[in-house]
Structure formats: structure tokens, C-alpha cells
Write a protein that holds these residues in place. Structure first.
Motif, PDB file in Angstrom:
ATOM      1  N   GLN A  47      40.727  46.590  48.021  1.00 54.26           N
ATOM      2  CA  GLN A  47      40.295  45.818  48.982  1.00 54.26           C
ATOM      3  C   GLN A  47      40.098  44.825  47.503  1.00 54.26           C
ATOM      4  N   GLY A  48      40.015  43.320  48.304  1.00 51.95           N
ATOM      5  CA  GLY A  48      39.773  41.734  47.442  1.00 51.95           C
ATOM      6  C   GLY A  48      41.737  41.898  45.799  1.00 51.95           C
ATOM      7  N   GLU A  49      42.284  42.754  46.588  1.00 51.19           N
ATOM      8  CA  GLU A  49      43.405  42.754  46.198  1.00 51.19           C
ATOM      9  C   GLU A  49      44.707  41.227  46.784  1.00 51.19           C
ATOM     10  N   GLU A  50      43.970  41.013  48.342  1.00 53.12           N
ATOM     11  CA  GLU A  50      44.188  40.152  48.885  1.00 53.12           C
ATOM     12  C   GLU A  50      43.725  38.938  48.061  1.00 53.12           C
ATOM     13  N   LEU A  51      42.826  38.719  47.450  1.00 55.65           N
ATOM     14  CA  LEU A  51      42.132  37.364  46.975  1.00 55.65           C
ATOM     15  C   LEU A  51      42.522  37.292  45.603  1.00 55.65           C
ATOM     16  N   GLY A  52      43.532  38.437  44.701  1.00 59.62           N
ATOM     17  CA  GLY A  52      44.094  38.070  43.903  1.00 59.62           C
ATOM     18  C   GLY A  52      42.613  38.324  42.400  1.00 59.62           C
ATOM     19  N   LEU A  53      42.162  39.546  42.956  1.00 61.25           N
ATOM     20  CA  LEU A  53      40.550  39.590  41.879  1.00 61.25           C
ATOM     21  C   LEU A  53      41.394  40.782  41.153  1.00 61.25           C
ATOM     22  N   THR A  54      41.305  39.621  39.757  1.00 60.06           N
ATOM     23  CA  THR A  54      40.986  40.649  38.301  1.00 60.06           C
ATOM     24  C   THR A  54      39.797  41.846  38.135  1.00 60.06           C
ATOM     25  N   GLU A  55      40.323  42.771  36.977  1.00 56.42           N
ATOM     26  CA  GLU A  55      39.690  43.579  36.886  1.00 56.42           C
ATOM     27  C   GLU A  55      38.166  43.191  36.155  1.00 56.42           C
ATOM     28  N   ALA A  56      36.977  43.450  36.649  1.00 60.35           N
ATOM     29  CA  ALA A  56      35.443  42.966  36.818  1.00 60.35           C
ATOM     30  C   ALA A  56      35.359  43.479  35.213  1.00 60.35           C
ATOM     31  N   TYR A  57      33.940  42.253  34.190  1.00 62.82           N
ATOM     32  CA  TYR A  57      33.409  43.179  32.628  1.00 62.82           C
ATOM     33  C   TYR A  57      32.423  44.243  33.135  1.00 62.82           C
ATOM     34  N   ILE A  69      30.644  56.344  31.169  1.00 70.54           N
ATOM     35  CA  ILE A  69      29.499  56.167  30.869  1.00 70.54           C
ATOM     36  C   ILE A  69      30.436  57.885  28.894  1.00 70.54           C
ATOM     37  N   ARG A  70      31.069  58.339  29.863  1.00 73.11           N
ATOM     38  CA  ARG A  70      31.142  60.069  29.003  1.00 73.11           C
ATOM     39  C   ARG A  70      32.460  59.152  28.023  1.00 73.11           C
ATOM     40  N   PHE A  71      33.330  57.971  27.681  1.00 67.89           N
ATOM     41  CA  PHE A  71      34.457  57.750  26.837  1.00 67.89           C
ATOM     42  C   PHE A  71      33.675  56.380  26.739  1.00 67.89           C
ATOM     43  N   TRP A  72      32.813  55.209  27.058  1.00 69.95           N
ATOM     44  CA  TRP A  72      33.295  54.496  26.310  1.00 69.95           C
ATOM     45  C   TRP A  72      33.137  54.800  24.894  1.00 69.95           C
ATOM     46  N   PRO A  73      33.232  53.723  24.177  1.00 73.19           N
ATOM     47  CA  PRO A  73      34.111  52.165  24.901  1.00 73.19           C
ATOM     48  C   PRO A  73      35.398  52.022  24.463  1.00 73.19           C
ATOM     49  N   LYS A  74      36.524  53.080  24.228  1.00 74.84           N
ATOM     50  CA  LYS A  74      37.394  52.541  24.781  1.00 74.84           C
ATOM     51  C   LYS A  74      38.511  53.521  25.509  1.00 74.84           C
ATOM     52  N   PHE A  75      37.392  53.918  26.414  1.00 81.70           N
ATOM     53  CA  PHE A  75      37.681  54.087  28.178  1.00 81.70           C
ATOM     54  C   PHE A  75      36.336  53.555  28.906  1.00 81.70           C
ATOM     55  N   LYS A  76      36.342  52.223  29.863  1.00 78.43           N
ATOM     56  CA  LYS A  76      35.109  51.323  29.968  1.00 78.43           C
ATOM     57  C   LYS A  76      35.108  52.415  31.637  1.00 78.43           C
ATOM     58  N   GLY A  77      35.672  53.103  32.124  1.00 77.46           N
ATOM     59  CA  GLY A  77      35.360  53.583  33.454  1.00 77.46           C
ATOM     60  C   GLY A  77      36.512  52.851  34.410  1.00 77.46           C
ATOM     61  N   ARG A  78      35.133  53.026  35.614  1.00 73.66           N
ATOM     62  CA  ARG A  78      36.294  52.949  36.844  1.00 73.66           C
ATOM     63  C   ARG A  78      35.453  51.631  37.515  1.00 73.66           C
ATOM     64  N   ASP A  79      34.198  50.949  37.048  1.00 74.85           N
ATOM     65  CA  ASP A  79      33.059  49.989  37.784  1.00 74.85           C
ATOM     66  C   ASP A  79      33.548  49.009  37.381  1.00 74.85           C
ATOM     67  N   GLY A  80      34.594  48.539  36.809  1.00 75.40           N
ATOM     68  CA  GLY A  80      35.340  47.208  36.901  1.00 75.40           C
ATOM     69  C   GLY A  80      36.205  46.646  37.990  1.00 75.40           C
ATOM     70  N   CYS A  81      36.597  47.529  39.026  1.00 77.56           N
ATOM     71  CA  CYS A  81      37.537  47.758  39.710  1.00 77.56           C
ATOM     72  C   CYS A  81      36.500  48.217  40.855  1.00 77.56           C
ATOM     73  N   ARG A  82      35.153  48.068  40.917  1.00 79.42           N
ATOM     74  CA  ARG A  82      34.516  48.634  41.812  1.00 79.42           C
ATOM     75  C   ARG A  82      33.449  47.228  42.270  1.00 79.42           C
ATOM     76  N   THR A  83      33.113  46.573  41.983  1.00 76.83           N
ATOM     77  CA  THR A  83      32.548  45.608  41.653  1.00 76.83           C
ATOM     78  C   THR A  83      32.667  44.656  43.424  1.00 76.83           C
ATOM     79  N   PRO A  84      31.421  44.421  43.423  1.00 70.85           N
ATOM     80  CA  PRO A  84      31.354  43.851  44.793  1.00 70.85           C
ATOM     81  C   PRO A  84      32.249  42.478  45.460  1.00 70.85           C
ATOM     82  N   MET A  85      32.536  42.864  46.803  1.00 73.66           N
ATOM     83  CA  MET A  85      33.569  41.110  47.016  1.00 73.66           C
ATOM     84  C   MET A  85      33.008  40.124  47.662  1.00 73.66           C
TER      85      MET A  85
END
Length: 548
Positions: free
Chosen positions: A379-389, A401-417
Motif C-alpha cells: 500500500q502506497g507503493e502505487e503513489l510513489g511514497l517514500t520512507e517516512a521519518y 526501539i531496541r536498536f535505535w538509533p542505528k536501526f530505526k525500525g519498521r514504522d517508517g513504512c507503516r505510516t498511514p495512507m
């Protein structure tokens, strides 16, 4: 009356039991798709409201990420009741309505089935942990401590730390490949298999057309609990957080990928065949993904499709890299079948991961929809969405949360459409969204792109329609021709027709060498000529065989 729309799923599938072969599947992450009640969390009613958008894309099916009852520590991938909808998403009645609406629109429905593990709140685990001799004592993976009290072996959790958690009730460790609140089921126990297959039947009888199988290669563990060997540093090529997670320092020979899984998948397939259902499995393995993918989809008696992470990684997909993956895939796959994806709910969106311009996004979308295999769009790929901060204080993903800040997790691709531009929440919710809506996504909303012939959304619609019009692109054989100097070319052959596909995966013009034959350019969503391709352009041409 539209006869196909009024057929039951089983009858509709009987018209073309191979509908999945070459299908385009649209993944919905329900928490972030559409909220219908103002609580800031997407739900099943919201999905129903937005199904028209998906149908207009021209895809064949939807895959809905988990909506079962869950404590939501891993956002639905920790299931506490397989046979009910979590109230935050709605009810079983809402799900029935979703099935009906999707089928009326000609969309198949696949649901995300998580059967390698449950939540520790599941009734099965609550009973299992009570004693070593109750009816479900062996339904999870329990083991005694070593004499010094340490865990049974060196297996690690993907989310960090040991894969073993001490339980004071049983005075034993239990296995968890993910969060400690996600204990692994013991599929060596036939009663566990039977219970899971009953869950499969429950949803098939409810009308689903199949499943996406989470972590399909994690179902079984080594009975002897042998230590995993170390993995050489140069071989550490995991997709998710490879630099910071010591999970990637092991060669996972014993905690997953076990041979016993093949017979269980045959049992699973036998149940699906009663309903003409299909499944696509997620192969979570950085070293052996393509080979496992081939093994699990071979012979027509296991799952129909699998995807691995070769194109979900951060490795730049140059022509040479794509050619390398496709060569390895074609050498391994045999009679199996892949489901390719560039983005999903677990990885950085590929527009950002590969630093793609809009022109490059179009080229890679065309490539994805031209490969031999089925295709998943997120979802959102068809809109050309980028990773959200997503700032740390708004993070929800326990992995990040466990590996911040070197790995920011998966929330950036899960923000609302983003559905509309003139609304702070993009039309996703009237409340406070569970994750912030990315401001930069608003200008890429569905309403902003609707009706614009040059939009990314319009391109996806045209490309999917083009794929549907050319059976060779959906179901045809594959021959790689070129993978060098920015140019990737291959042919797809089906029913006496050969379609030539040439991609310029670079930001400079390239002269192209046409293979021998009488090629007729096709009316594809690009403007290439038979001599030169501009940056991020593609050419499609066809010829008929003499016996076609």
C-alpha cells in the motif's frame, strides 16, 4: 448479473485454478489503511470503504496483514485467538462484509496466517506453561537449562538477545524467535499441526481465497537443539538491521529451515486443495532464501508461491545485480513459483531504500510487473511514497526501539495512507493517528494524483493493465538476454508469442541491440524506440513464432 461476481470463491477458482500464477497482489496493512471510527487506527470497515481504489488499480487479490485478537506487542503478529477479529479492527461480521465486497469487485482475499508462534496470552500457551504433564505441555518448544542455568543453546532472537526465555512456572526455557511474548509452537507435535489446520479450515469456510504465510521456514526447529555455527562476517547480508543485530552473525542451520517442514506443507496444501485455495509463503532467510523458495513451491503439493528478500534488501538493484538474482532463481526454481516484491511492511520503502527518482520508480515498477512470477505491491507503493521519518518519541515498533538509533525500525513504512491532500491526516482518520502522517506524503495522496495522466498512480494502473493484456508477462517462460551497463533485457514466451522486455536502469541514454527477429513494438507505458532507450525507460516488443 455478473456471473463471476456471484460465484462462490471455490466455484470462481475452478474456472482458473491457476489464477494466482502471475497475479498481482496488493498488501494492506490494516492499522494504516483507513480508519472508520475516529480512533486513529485503521480497521476492516475502512478497508471496505477503500476497496474501489484497489480494484481500479487492476490487481487480482488483496493480502491483509493480521487482524486477529492480539495484545498488539508486534501489531497482530502475536495472535491470542486465531478465530476472532481484534475489536480494534471490527468484528467477524465486518470481515464477512469485506469478503463479500471484495468478491463483488473481482478481488481475491488472502489473509496473513501466523502459525510459527502465538502470543503468550493465547490459551494454548497459558495451559502449556502450567506444568510439564498437562494436555498441551508439549505444544510449545520447552527445554531444560544447562547445568549452569544458561539457555539450552546459542540460538538468538531476531528482535535481539537469546531466543530462550526462562519460565518460573515450568522451571524451563521456552523458544521465541521473535519477542519473548511470542513463544514458538512445537510443530513436531501432530496435535499442534491438527489444531493449526483446523484454523486454516475455519477461515477457508468463511470465504477467504488463501493465505500469506508468515515466516514459513520457521515452523520447525532441530529436535536435538544443536548450536548454530558462526557465519563469516563477509556473508552477513541480512535484509533487516544487518549491521546492529547479532542474529545475523549465525548460520541458521538448526533454528529454522528444517526438512520436517516439507511434510507439514503437504498436509497444509491438502486442506487448501479442498477449497481451491492458494498460499504465498514468506521465506525469512538471508543465505538460502531462493533455494528454500524453490523447495517449498516445487512439485505442486506444497504452497503455490513464496517470496524471499533478494529484492527487499538495500543492495542497489543494478542491471547486473538483477541479472545475478534472476539467474540464480531460474537455476533453482524448477517447477516452483516466485512472488516478487520490492516493498512491504517489514522493510524501508524501496523509493527511499534505493534512492529512486519518480522516473526510476516507474522503471522498476515495470520490471517488477514483467518478471516471471507473481507480484506483491505494498500500500502506497502505487503513489510513489517514500520512507517516512518517525521520531523516537513516536516509535511503536519494538524492533526499532531496541536498536535505535542505528536501526530505526519498521514504522517508517507503516505510516498511514494519504488519501487527500487538504487534511492534516491525509483523510486517514478524524482522530489522532497511531503513527504520524508524513507531511511529505500529502502531496502524493490519491486525490492529488487522480486524473493526472503523468502521475505515478496512473502509471501503475497502465502497467498493470498492460501486464493483464499480455499473458506472456503473467504466465510465460523466461530467458535472460542482457544484464550489463545499465541494460537489463529478457524475453517472456507463452502460447507461441514472445514478448521482449528491455530496461534502461540508469540515468543516461543507452543504445540497445535488438535480438534477431521481426519485432513489433508494443503500446506499453513507455516511449522507447528500437535503437535507443532514454534514462529509466523500457521497451516492449513482440513476435509470433512460426508455429504459433
Amino acid at each position: 448479473m455478473n456471473l463471476m461476481q456471484d460465484m462462490t470463491p471455490a466455484h470462481a477458482a475452478s474456472v482458473d485454478k491457476d489464477w494466482w500464477r502471475g497475479a498481482v497482489i496488493y498488501q494492506i496493512y490494516p492499522r494504516s489503511f483507513q480508519d472508520s471510527n475516529g480512533d486513529g487506527i485503521g480497521d476492516l470497515s475502512g478497508i471496505i470503504h477503500r476497496l474501489d481504489h484497489i480494484a481500479r488499480l487492476g490487481v487480482d487479490a488483496i493480502w491483509i496483514s493480521p487482524f486477529f485478537r492480539s495484545p498488539m506487542l508486534d501489531f497482530g503478529y502475536d495472535v491470542s485467538d486465531y478465530r476472532d477479529v481484534d475489536p480494534m479492527f471490527g468484528s467477524l461480521g465486518d470481515f464477512d462484509a469485506l469478503i463479500k465486497r471484495a468478491h463483488d469487485l473481482g478481488l481475491k482475499v488472502l489473509i496473513d496466517l501466523v502459525i510459527s508462534h502465538t502470543s503468550d496470552q493465547h490459551a494454548w500457551f497459558q495451559e502449556s506453561r502450567q506444568s510439564r504433564d498437562n494436555a498441551r505441555a508439549d505444544w510449545y518448544v520447552w527445554a531444560d537449562a544447562k547445568p549452569d542455568g544458561t539457555p539450552p543453546n546459542n540460538w538468538l532472537s531476531i528482535f535481539g538477545g537469546s531466543a530462550w526465555e526462562w519460565d518460573g512456572e515450568r522451571m524451563q526455557y521456552y523458544l521465541h524467535n521473535f519477542l519473548s511474548e511470542q513463544p514458538d509452537l512445537n510443530l513436531h507435535n501432530p496435535d499442534v499441526q491438527d489444531a493449526l489446520l483446523d484454523v486454516v479450515r475455519f477461515w477457508l469456510e468463511r470465504g477467504v481465497d488463501g493465505f500469506r504465510l508468515d515466516t514459513i521456514n520457521f515452523y520447525f526447529h532441530d529436535k536435538e537443539l544443536r548450536d548454530n555455527p558462526a557465519l563469516a562476517p563477509e556473508a552477513r547480508n541480512a535484509t533487516i538491521a544487518p549491521e546492529v543485530n547479532p542474529y545475523n552473525w549465525q548460520d541458521h542451520l538448526y533454528d529454522k529451515n528444517q526438512p520436517e517442514n516439507l511434510e507439514f506443507l503437504r498436509r497444509f496444501r491438502a486442506v487448501m486443495d479442498e477449497f481451491d485455495a492458494v498460499a504465498v509463503g514468506e521465506v525469512g532467510d538471508a543465505q538460502y532464501g531462493l533455494e528454500i523458495q524453490a523447495e517449498y513451491t516445487s512439485g505442486g503439493d506444497k504452497v503455490q508461491m513464496c517470496y524471499s528478500f533478494e529484492f527487499l534488501s538495500g543492495v542497489s538493484p543494478t542491471a547486473e545485480r538483477v541479472g545475478e538474482v534472476l539467474t540464480r532463481y531460474e537455476g533453482a526454481i524448477g517447477d516452483g513459483w516466485a512472488c516478487w516484491a520490492f516493498s512491504n511492511h517489514d522493510v524501508v520503502r524501496h523509493a527511499s531504500r534505493w534512492a529512486l527518482s519518480e522516473a526510476a520508480q516507474r522503471a522498476y515498477a515495470a520490471l517488477l510487473l514483467s518478471l516471471r512470477g507473481s507480484a506483491c505491491l505494498y500500500q502506497g507503493e502505487e503513489l510513489g511514497l517514500t520512507e517516512a521519518y518517525v521520531p523516537f518519541e513516536h516509535l511503536q515498533d519494538p524492533y526499532g526501539i531496541r536498536f535505535w538509533p542505528k536501526f530505526k525500525g519498521r514504522d517508517g513504512c507503516r505510516t498511514p495512507m494519504p488519501w487527500v491532500t487538504d487534511n492534516a491526516n491525509g483523510g486517514f482518520t478524524e482522530g489522532k493517528p497511531w503513527l504520524p502522517v508524513a507531511v511529505e506524503h500529502l502531496s502524493h495522496s490519491v486525490s492529488a494524483q487522480e486524473g493526472k495522466a503523468d502521475s505515478v498512480l496512473a502509471f501503475y494502473r497502465r502497467m498493470i493493465r498492460f501486464r493483464t493484456s499480455e499473458p506472456a508477462l503473467a504466465k510465460g517462460d523466461f530467458t535472460l538476454l542482457t544484464a550489463a551497463d545499465g541494460i537489463l533485457s529478457f524475453t517472456r514466451q507463452h502460447a507461441g508469442r514472445t514478448v521482449l522486455c528491455i530496461f534502461n536502469l540508469s540515468d543516461s541514454p543507452r543504445d540497445i541491440d535488438m535480438p534477431d527477429g521481426d519485432w513489433t513494438p508494443l503500446a506499453a507505458p513507455f516511449d522507447g524506440t528500437l535503437q535507443t532507450l532514454g534514462p529509466w525507460q523500457a521497451l516492449y516488443a513482440a513476435q509470433e513464432s512460426s508455429d504459433g
